[in-house]
Design a protein around this motif. Structure first.
Motif, mmCIF file in Angstrom:
data_model
loop_
_atom_site.group_PDB
_atom_site.id
_atom_site.type_symbol
_atom_site.label_atom_id
_atom_site.label_comp_id
_atom_site.label_asym_id
_atom_site.label_seq_id
_atom_site.Cartn_x
_atom_site.Cartn_y
_atom_site.Cartn_z
ATOM 1 N N THR A 1 0.826 -1.205 0.000
ATOM 2 C CA THR A 1 0.000 0.000 0.000
ATOM 3 C C THR A 1 0.859 1.254 0.000
ATOM 4 N N ILE A 2 0.730 2.055 -1.026
ATOM 5 C CA ILE A 2 1.406 3.355 -1.079
ATOM 6 C C ILE A 2 0.446 4.372 -0.484
ATOM 7 N N THR A 3 0.882 5.042 0.572
ATOM 8 C CA THR A 3 0.011 5.984 1.279
ATOM 9 C C THR A 3 0.171 7.415 0.785
ATOM 10 N N GLU A 4 1.282 7.689 0.139
ATOM 11 C CA GLU A 4 1.492 8.990 -0.503
ATOM 12 C C GLU A 4 2.281 8.750 -1.771
ATOM 13 N N GLU A 5 1.687 9.116 -2.900
ATOM 14 C CA GLU A 5 2.355 8.932 -4.192
ATOM 15 C C GLU A 5 3.595 9.830 -4.292
ATOM 16 N N SER B 1 5.470 7.654 0.371
ATOM 17 C CA SER B 1 5.294 6.906 1.621
ATOM 18 C C SER B 1 4.513 5.628 1.364
ATOM 19 N N LEU B 2 4.720 4.648 2.223
ATOM 20 C CA LEU B 2 4.051 3.358 2.106
ATOM 21 C C LEU B 2 3.770 2.789 3.483
ATOM 22 N N ARG B 3 2.919 1.799 3.512
ATOM 23 C CA ARG B 3 2.645 1.043 4.732
ATOM 24 C C ARG B 3 2.985 -0.411 4.422
ATOM 25 N N GLY C 1 1.635 -2.882 8.769
ATOM 26 C CA GLY C 1 1.131 -1.570 9.144
ATOM 27 C C GLY C 1 2.153 -0.514 9.498
ATOM 28 N N SER D 1 4.804 2.415 8.924
ATOM 29 C CA SER D 1 4.899 3.465 7.905
ATOM 30 C C SER D 1 6.353 3.705 7.526
ATOM 31 N N SER E 1 8.667 6.171 4.800
ATOM 32 C CA SER E 1 8.744 7.238 3.802
ATOM 33 C C SER E 1 10.143 7.185 3.215
#
Length: 132
Positions: free
Chosen positions: A99-103, A115-117, A121, A123, A125
């Motif tokens: 899961t990429i939380t910020e492209e 950023s990714l998770r 879970g 995090s 960056s």
């Protein structure tokens, strides 16, 4: 020569062997030390270094109490990783299905990163910003 790490973020994982594989094969850490444990705690202690400087420590949950680290729970950690190879790392992460939380983005303070998770879970960056 890359300096030896002097700050070690620490993480706990339910599946530490899978975490080591992700951090090495996808993010690009180097496996420095992995101390095997028991079926209840597969990895007692692992050290992964970052080729551009720094490192992380991690271990498995379960097994006998080892003090302060047993208070740590999977998924509660976060780390920022500095790299000059952000786009390459991003491509591997994207391909891995995590899961990429910020492209990928460029910030007003001069960083290029994302950023990714991870699967448990935590995090992460990755960016070019090296601090002020």
């Amino acid at each position: 020569m890359t300096p030896q790490p002097t700050v070690w973020p620490a993480f706990r994982y339910n599946d530490a062997p899978a975490a080591v594989r992700f951090l090495v094969d996808v993010l690009g850490f180097q496996e420095t030390l992995v101390v095997p444990g028991t079926p209840e705690r597969e990895i007692v202690h692992a050290e992964l270094t970052w080729p551009e400087g720094g490192g992380v420590m991690l271990g498995s949950t379960g097994g006998p109490c080892d003090g302060v680290h047993d208070a740590m729970r999977p998924g509660g950690g976060a780390a920022y990783v500095v790299s000059d190879h952000v786009d390459e790392i991003y491509a591997r992460v994207k391909d891995s299905g995590v899961t990429i939380t910020e492209e990928l983005t460029d910030t007003d303070y001069g960083s290029h990163g994302f950023s990714l998770r991870d699967s448990e879970g935590n995090s992460w960056s990755v960016g070019t910003y090296r601090g002020a």
